[in-house]
Design a protein around this motif. Structure first.
Motif, PDB file in Angstrom:
ATOM      1  N   MET A  21       4.100 -17.675   2.039  1.00  0.00           N
ATOM      2  CA  MET A  21       3.603 -16.305   2.059  1.00  0.00           C
ATOM      3  C   MET A  21       2.712 -16.031   0.851  1.00  0.00           C
ATOM      4  O   MET A  21       1.706 -15.324   0.948  1.00  0.00           O
ATOM      5  CB  MET A  21       4.797 -15.351   2.072  1.00  0.00           C
ATOM      6  N   ARG A  39      -0.822  -9.847  -5.191  1.00  0.00           N
ATOM      7  CA  ARG A  39       0.211  -9.761  -4.166  1.00  0.00           C
ATOM      8  C   ARG A  39       1.605  -9.772  -4.779  1.00  0.00           C
ATOM      9  O   ARG A  39       1.810 -10.288  -5.870  1.00  0.00           O
ATOM     10  CB  ARG A  39       0.073 -10.890  -3.142  1.00  0.00           C
ATOM     11  N   THR A  74      -1.223  -6.678  -1.727  1.00  0.00           N
ATOM     12  CA  THR A  74      -0.467  -7.166  -0.569  1.00  0.00           C
ATOM     13  C   THR A  74       1.004  -7.251  -0.946  1.00  0.00           C
ATOM     14  O   THR A  74       1.366  -7.890  -1.935  1.00  0.00           O
ATOM     15  CB  THR A  74      -0.961  -8.561  -0.139  1.00  0.00           C
ATOM     16  N   GLU A  82       4.713  -8.193   0.694  1.00  0.00           N
ATOM     17  CA  GLU A  82       5.391  -8.795   1.837  1.00  0.00           C
ATOM     18  C   GLU A  82       6.799  -9.219   1.447  1.00  0.00           C
ATOM     19  O   GLU A  82       7.074  -9.489   0.273  1.00  0.00           O
ATOM     20  CB  GLU A  82       4.620 -10.018   2.350  1.00  0.00           C
TER      21      GLU A  82
END
Length: 335
Positions: free
Chosen positions: A155, A253, A273, A275
């Motif tokens: 990821m 991220r 980002t 996640e």
């Protein structure tokens, strides 16, 4: 056989070690003589009832997911393994079939690895042959931590020379993520107590921030005024992670593992980002993990070892005491 057993939902202090019937493999299953097993906090969350709605346990219940051992019996229709094969991997309790289905396909279920014998479903990517070069205890320490770390790595798409802050680096997952990041040639900043700094540096961290003494975000920005490429969060509850976004430069991220997972909208940044990665097993993942362990890029991160007769105490210490890496229970007697 001897096993760590929960008689009902309760705290770690309610666990005991006693004799249980040896589980028998059904169709598509293997019986394994467990040689070593690793503890995971999720074992205790299930025993305490925190996952009751998702995974209602039946009692007596044997906890444990990670293991390494020897196949000693086969159920009907098993062709993937033979008696005598050395294997390692993980299984979730049969009550957790919904969780297991998310983690691997086909799901990996077990009767519980904190026992001298356990039964597993054979055809799942969460089980694999154990290479002779991979020590039993090292193999047992890897599955859940590494099968969480690999999704984090996929990821995060980390590149050489990127600066990555790892929050909660001393636990089982952190002790796997840090060396994998180092192998990817990332510049790793890890949070750890002062006493853990030599350990974390030995795993490949370039910098360490004492999360007890320092404001982690402020110290990160002091050292890297332009911000860093990414944050890997293994410890801070996701709903308290927003402040760490300040340390991430535009276009960066955040990869989260902790519960509850963060709401990306809470960060108020379209350029960031955010996640959340979950433990998953794909075909070949455990073989890849074993290769990293054998070549030294994924060193054994074993904090303490226990005999099975001390397995209940090991679970109590997992919660009550500070630990590095994984706690391992070694099965000394077979019956």
């Amino acid at each position: 056989m001897k096993a760590v057993v929960a008689e009902a939902y309760g705290p770690p202090e309610s666990l005991t070690v006693r004799r249980m019937p040896v589980p028998v493999p059904g169709p598509g299953q293997i019986q394994v003589r467990v040689r070593a097993a690793a503890l995971n906090p999720a074992d205790l969350r299930m025993v305490e009832g925190a996952m009751h709605e998702l995974a209602p346990l039946t009692f007596p219940h044997v906890p444990g997911s990670d293991f390494a051992g020897t196949v000693v019996a086969l159920g009907d229709g098993v062709s993937r393994f033979t008696v005598g094969d050395e294997v390692f991997g993980l299984g979730l309790p049969r009550a957790a079939v919904a969780m297991a289905t998310i983690s691997s396909d086909p799901p990996s279920l077990t009767t519980g690895t904190m026992a001298e014998y356990a039964v597993f479903d054979a055809d799942t990517p969460a089980l694999a042959p154990r290479p002779a070069e991979l020590a039993v205890e090292h193999a047992a320490s890897l599955p859940m931590a590494a099968l969480t770390a690999l999704p984090v790595m996929r990821m995060g798409r980390f590149q050489p020379d990127e600066t990555v802050l790892v929050i909660g680096a001393t636990g089982g997952v952190g002790s796997t993520v840090v060396p994998l990041l180092a192998a990817a040639k990332a510049h790793v900043i890890a949070t750890a107590a002062a006493t853990d700094q030599p350990y974390i540096r030995s795993l490949g961290a370039t910098e360490v921030i004492d999360h007890h003494a320092d404001d982690v975000v402020g110290e990160t920005l002091r050292r890297h005024p332009g911000g860093i490429a990414a944050v890997v969060n293994l410890a801070v509850p996701g709903d308290r992670l927003v402040a760490f976004g300040e340390a991430v430069r535009p276009g960066g991220r955040i990869v989260n593992v902790a519960f509850p997972k963060p709401d990306p909208a809470a960060f108020g940044r379209d350029d960031l980002t955010v996640e959340t990665a979950f433990m998953t097993a794909h075909g070949g993942d455990l073989t890849r993990i074993a290769a990293h362990a054998i070549d030294g890029s994924l060193p054994a991160a074993i904090g303490r070892r226990y005999r099975l007769e001390d397995g209940a105490r090991a679970y109590r210490e997992l919660i009550a005491e500070h630990t590095r890496g994984k706690l391992i229970v070694v099965m000394d007697e077979q019956a």
